[in-house]
Design an enzyme around this catalytic site. Structure first.
Site, PDB file in Angstrom:
ATOM      1  N   GLN A 136     -36.217  -8.279 -17.431  1.00 40.41           N
ATOM      2  CA  GLN A 136     -34.879  -7.781 -17.783  1.00 40.41           C
ATOM      3  C   GLN A 136     -34.109  -8.866 -18.530  1.00 40.41           C
ATOM      4  OE1 GLN A 136     -32.535  -6.956 -14.272  1.00 40.41           O
ATOM      5  NE2 GLN A 136     -31.002  -5.782 -15.405  1.00 40.41           N
ATOM      6  N   GLY A 137     -33.848  -8.645 -19.804  1.00 39.06           N
ATOM      7  CA  GLY A 137     -33.161  -9.663 -20.601  1.00 39.06           C
ATOM      8  C   GLY A 137     -31.705  -9.305 -20.853  1.00 39.06           C
ATOM      9  N   TYR A 138     -30.893  -9.478 -19.859  1.00 43.05           N
ATOM     10  CA  TYR A 138     -29.457  -9.217 -19.996  1.00 43.05           C
ATOM     11  C   TYR A 138     -28.674 -10.531 -20.135  1.00 43.05           C
ATOM     12  CZ  TYR A 138     -29.394  -4.201 -18.626  1.00 43.05           C
ATOM     13  OH  TYR A 138     -29.528  -2.847 -18.569  1.00 43.05           O
ATOM     14  N   SER A 139     -28.743 -11.357 -19.070  1.00 43.42           N
ATOM     15  CA  SER A 139     -27.858 -12.522 -18.984  1.00 43.42           C
ATOM     16  C   SER A 139     -28.149 -13.556 -20.064  1.00 43.42           C
ATOM     17  CB  SER A 139     -28.015 -13.199 -17.616  1.00 43.42           C
ATOM     18  OG  SER A 139     -27.810 -12.255 -16.595  1.00 43.42           O
ATOM     19  N   SER A 172     -35.951 -13.015 -14.591  1.00 40.18           N
ATOM     20  CA  SER A 172     -36.914 -13.035 -13.490  1.00 40.18           C
ATOM     21  C   SER A 172     -38.282 -12.578 -13.962  1.00 40.18           C
ATOM     22  CB  SER A 172     -36.469 -12.102 -12.362  1.00 40.18           C
ATOM     23  OG  SER A 172     -35.251 -12.538 -11.826  1.00 40.18           O
ATOM     24  N   GLU A 255     -30.094  -0.092 -10.810  1.00 41.32           N
ATOM     25  CA  GLU A 255     -30.445  -1.342 -10.131  1.00 41.32           C
ATOM     26  C   GLU A 255     -29.670  -1.495  -8.830  1.00 41.32           C
ATOM     27  OE1 GLU A 255     -29.985  -4.898 -12.459  1.00 41.32           O
ATOM     28  OE2 GLU A 255     -30.753  -6.179 -10.860  1.00 41.32           O
ATOM     29  N   ASN A 377     -20.779 -10.735  -5.863  1.00 43.61           N
ATOM     30  CA  ASN A 377     -19.838 -10.179  -4.875  1.00 43.61           C
ATOM     31  C   ASN A 377     -18.488  -9.855  -5.502  1.00 43.61           C
ATOM     32  OD1 ASN A 377     -21.219  -9.997  -2.515  1.00 43.61           O
ATOM     33  ND2 ASN A 377     -20.353 -11.850  -1.576  1.00 43.61           N
ATOM     34  N   GLU A 378     -17.979 -10.795  -6.281  1.00 44.93           N
ATOM     35  CA  GLU A 378     -16.629 -10.636  -6.824  1.00 44.93           C
ATOM     36  C   GLU A 378     -16.581  -9.489  -7.821  1.00 44.93           C
ATOM     37  OE1 GLU A 378     -18.284 -13.550  -6.500  1.00 44.93           O
ATOM     38  OE2 GLU A 378     -17.134 -14.234  -4.764  1.00 44.93           O
TER      39      GLU A 378
END
Ligand SMILES: Cc1cc2nc3c(=O)[nH]c(=O)nc-3n(C[C@H](O)[C@H](O)[C@H](O)COP(=O)(O)OP(=O)(O)OC[C@H]3O[C@@H](n4cnc5c(N)ncnc54)[C@H](O)[C@@H]3O)c2cc1C
Lengths: 399, 374
Positions: A136-139, A172, A255, A377-378
């Site tokens: 998964q290439g998002y970030s 990942s 997800e 979380n935020e």
């Protein structure tokens, strides 16, 4: 009238299905696969990846991959209740962490919904068969929580193919994958979530370099992925140009929702390991430990019921219960990790291969990431407040 | 097990909400709080007799609707949310389950039909700890035979709606460490009930003294002698009511913070406020899943044996969630949260009162730990 909450009529069929899964697991998770029991998964991905891919193909041969997918795409189209049973029995038998999770759980369902017929025919069978693995290439370095800030660029060539240039991070399992899906900027000069596109690329090409990043638990399951004029072919675009954000978000909802059902079934096993360790290391009489164990047990029930409630609705649209799902399980799991380490006491101080200790150390360390990936979380709390409670949105820079 | 409400179940939920919006507004609740018995007789007449709410868990052969735990939690949740003041909890969460789980057929025949019709308000004591049985040693009630009649002597310290109920279901010692269950009609001499106003004015308690009071033994002849299923059901009903209360605290907080302006904008826009409301929603929805899931378990005869434990852990979660949400609601309201006029205080008091009924959260969890770590 809908079916009532407990269709007792199906119970005996369900029981038969349960024993079918259990029997299959018993006969197949043996021989050379026996060493995979309770191994793999986040924090233990380096364990025998090649053998675990063989295991994926073993599962596929038995028809046990993609069990919730539509039949038309090679799945079993199992009801939610049956999927729960499958995952429960898989975990009970010690089924290893699934190498094919990103394909089966994330990109597959996204292609079922948004892919064209050619993409579905090209990619879905290979996922079902356990032949191809996905990352998964998002970030990116400057696009984490603020994912809309991705700077990786993609441009269409005269022949319809694409060139991709930029950097992804925290990817990942890229080192074990054949394909990567990326969100990249297709409209030069666009800002924010406008002008993005969603592309599928093969990882084995000279325009792509993968560099592992060492994690706090010592392993390196995530990576930096560098794209330098990397090539994606003319049918690599999912949706239309500029629709990248919409598709990326739909995938994120998957997800945060159904795809973690299988993973959660593993939680019950981890919980039983914590109890076993409490007994083995003599803190099972400590009232504060007992209280924390009872809390964890309650949380386990809550998650099961929450999943059932969520899955009773349309799994792709986020109901109130679905909105809280990721936040709840990730924090529960992180707490369980801490409890596990407290239960081990000094026995947890040193890295260990003891089957009672190693999985709990892995749980402790890796669960620190649960509240970060897939929306921190935020960010989850922002979403819950905004979508669940209709509270004002966070200020965003004008695009 | 699937957690999806049927259309009928959804209808019960929605109609309960709309009826209660009509009869249990904040102003109406505050009026009821000052009435004797802490309820409005006309409202009770409507809910119990006209709408048949008391009939819900009572089998059809006794004039009821024969519905299960899933329907019941829908009602209790709505009542908790609207802070309904009524003898419904005592009658339906405490007394009816006891009659269902341990009374003889004759006793059921005698008492359940008038309850189903809304003509009889009943109550029973709650266990004070995490157990599933009323132990005879903790009782201050003794029963003696006078000819073919039983008489009760002694006292009960705290009985919900004890002064307004028409029927009390009481355990009493009949010697040799044996506990038996009795039905006592309150309109008779020798019975003295003193109503107590608690901090939580939405419910009344009574101290009861009994002096040679005529009682009907209800658990004979009966093959079921355990109060355990009834106590489990009472725990689940309280948890559902607390779920509704917690939801109300969240709703109030979201509504108030949207309208209150400071620093030139609605305070709901501050992330500190958003995150605390979101956190409340996480807790409320987690509790809702747990309450509904446990109710589904109750309605499924094949999982009956798990009910007492599930109910205990569900109630433990409900108690903590309700208190936490009530406390947060006060905080997020600022100064007005500390006033008598605004409603958060009503929830805080209810949450605090309920925190020890049928076991505190920590003793209920201790019980769960005992079962997990044999
Ligand atoms: C183990 C692991 C595996 C991962 N795998 C993948 C993968 O396969 N593919 C992929 O694309 N990504 C992956 N990620 C990346 C992950 O999605 C990001 O780490 C995550 O989105 C957070 O982004 P960031 O790391 O840039 O943190 P930042 O966004 O910089 O956040 C730092 C802190 O600031 C807080 N913060 C940020 N914005 C706000 C706001 N608006 N309001 C309040 N607080 C805020 C965050 O909550 C956090 O606490 C993985 C991450 C981990 C840890």
């Amino acid at each position: 009238m809908n079916a009532p909450m407990n269709p007792a009529a199906n119970l005996s069929d369900d029981a038969a299905f349960r024993s079918e899964v259990a029997d299959w697991m018993r006969t197949h998770l043996s021989g050379r696969f026996a060493q995979l029991r309770h191994r793999g998964g986040p924090g233990d991905e380096a364990f025998e990846p090649t053998l675990r891919k063989d295991w994926e193909r073993e599962l596929a041969a038995g028809g046990w991959t993609c069990v919730g997918w539509p039949r038309a795409h090679g799945g079993r189209e199992l009801s939610i209740a049956r999927q729960v049973i499958f995952y429960e029995e898989y975990a009970r038998a010690g089924g290893p962490g699934r190498m094919g999770h990103i394909g089966e759980g994330l990109i597959g369902p996204t292609l079922v919904k948004y892919g064209n017929a050619a993409q579905q025919a090209r990619f879905l069978p290979a996922i079902v068969a356990g032949r191809e693995y996905w990352a998964q290439g998002y970030s990116e370095p400057n696009a984490g929580s603020d994912l809309a800030n991705v700077q990786t660029r993609c441009t269409r060539q005269a022949d319809g193919s694409w060139r991709v240039t930029g950097q992804k991070i925290w990817t990942s399992l890229a080192q074990e994958s054949d394909w990567i899906f990326v969100v990249a900027r297709s409209e030069p000069g666009s800002k924010g979530n406008k002008g993005l596109s969603f592309l599928l690329l093969p990882l084995a090409q000279s325009g792509i370099q993968i560099r592992p990043i060492r994690q706090l638990n010592g392993g390196a399951e995530f990576n930096e992925v560098f794209f330098d004029e990397a090539i994606a072919d003319s049918d690599a675009l999912v949706g239309a140009p500029g629709e990248g954000w919409k598709i990326a978000m739909a995938l994120l909802e998957i997800e945060r929702g159904v795809s973690t059902l299988g993973q959660q079934m593993h939680f019950a096993h981890e919980f039983s390991c914590v109890i076993a360790a409490a007994k083995a290391f003599g803190c099972d009489r400590d009232p504060s430990i007992r209280d924390r164990i009872a809390r964890a047990a309650t949380g386990l029930r809550t998650m099961r019921y929450n999943a059932l409630r969520m899955l009773a609705g349309d799994a792709l649209s986020l109901g109130r219960e679905a909105l809280i799902y990721k936040y709840f399980w990730s924090n529960w799991h992180r707490d369980l990790g801490r409890l596990a380490m407290d239960v081990l006491g000094s026995a947890g101080d040193l890295p260990s291969d003891d089957p009672l200790i190693r999985p709990l150390q892995q749980l402790f360390f890796f669960s620190r990431a649960d509240t970060i990936y897939g929306g921190t979380n935020e960010i989850q709390l922002n979403l819950i407040a905004e979508r669940g409670l209709g509270m004002p949105r966070e200020p965003r820079p004008a695009a | 097990m699937e957690l999806k409400l049927s259309d009928d179940q959804r209808m019960i939920r929605e109609s309960a909400d709309s009826v209660l919006a009509d009869v249990a507004s904040s102003a109406q609740t505050r009026l009821a709080m000052t009435a004797p018995g802490a309820y409005d007789a006309a409202v009770w007449q409507r809910l119990a007799s006209e709408l048949g709410w008391c009939a819900i868990p009572i089998p059809e052969k006794f004039g009821g609707l024969g519905l299960g735990a899933i329907e019941q939690v829908q009602l209790f949740e709505a009542m908790g949310r609207h802070l309904l003041c009524a003898p419904y909890f005592a009658t339906v969460a405490l007394a009816v389950p006891l009659l269902l789980s341990l009374a003889s057929n004759a006793a059921q025949q005698k008492w359940l039909p008038p309850i189903a019709e809304g003509r009889l308000r009943a109550t029973a004591p709650m266990v004070a700890d995490s157990s599933d049985e009323v132990s005879s040693t903790s009782l201050k009630l003794r029963a003696n035979r006078h000819g073919n009649e039983w008489r009760l002597d002694g006292s009960v310290a705290r009985l919900i709606d004890g002064a307004s109920a028409q029927l009390l279901l009481l355990p009493a010692s009949i010697g040799d460490n044996i506990t038996a269950w009795f039905a006592v009609e309150t309109a008779q001499s020798g019975l003295r009930a003193v109503e107590r106003e608690a901090w939580d004015l939405t419910r009344r308690f009574a101290e009861i003294e009994l002096d040679q009071v005529v009682a009907h033994r209800i658990d004979e002849p009966s093959d079921k002698t355990s109060a355990s299923p009834a106590i489990a059901m009472a725990r689940l009903c309280l948890a559902a009511e607390q779920l509704g209360g917690a939801q109300a605290c969240l709703d109030m907080s979201v509504a108030y913070t949207a309208t209150r302006k400071q620093f030139g904008r609605s305070i709901a826009g501050f992330q500190a406020i958003k995150h605390r409301c979101a956190q409340m929603m996480v807790e409320v929805e987690a509790l809702r899943s747990t309450v509904y899931g446990t109710a589904a378990l109750f309605s499924n005869s094949q999982t009956e044996q798990d009910c007492p434990t599930e109910a205990a852990l569900t109630l433990a979660l409900a108690k903590e969630t309700y208190f936490q949400c009530a406390q947060e609601a006060i905080q997020l309201h600022g100064g007005v949260g500390f006033t008598w006029e605004y409603d958060p205080q009503l929830h805080l008091k209810r949450a605090q009162a309920g925190s020890h009924w049928m076991g505190t959260a920590s003793v209920l969890r201790a019980r769960l730990a005992d079962e997990l770590m044999v």
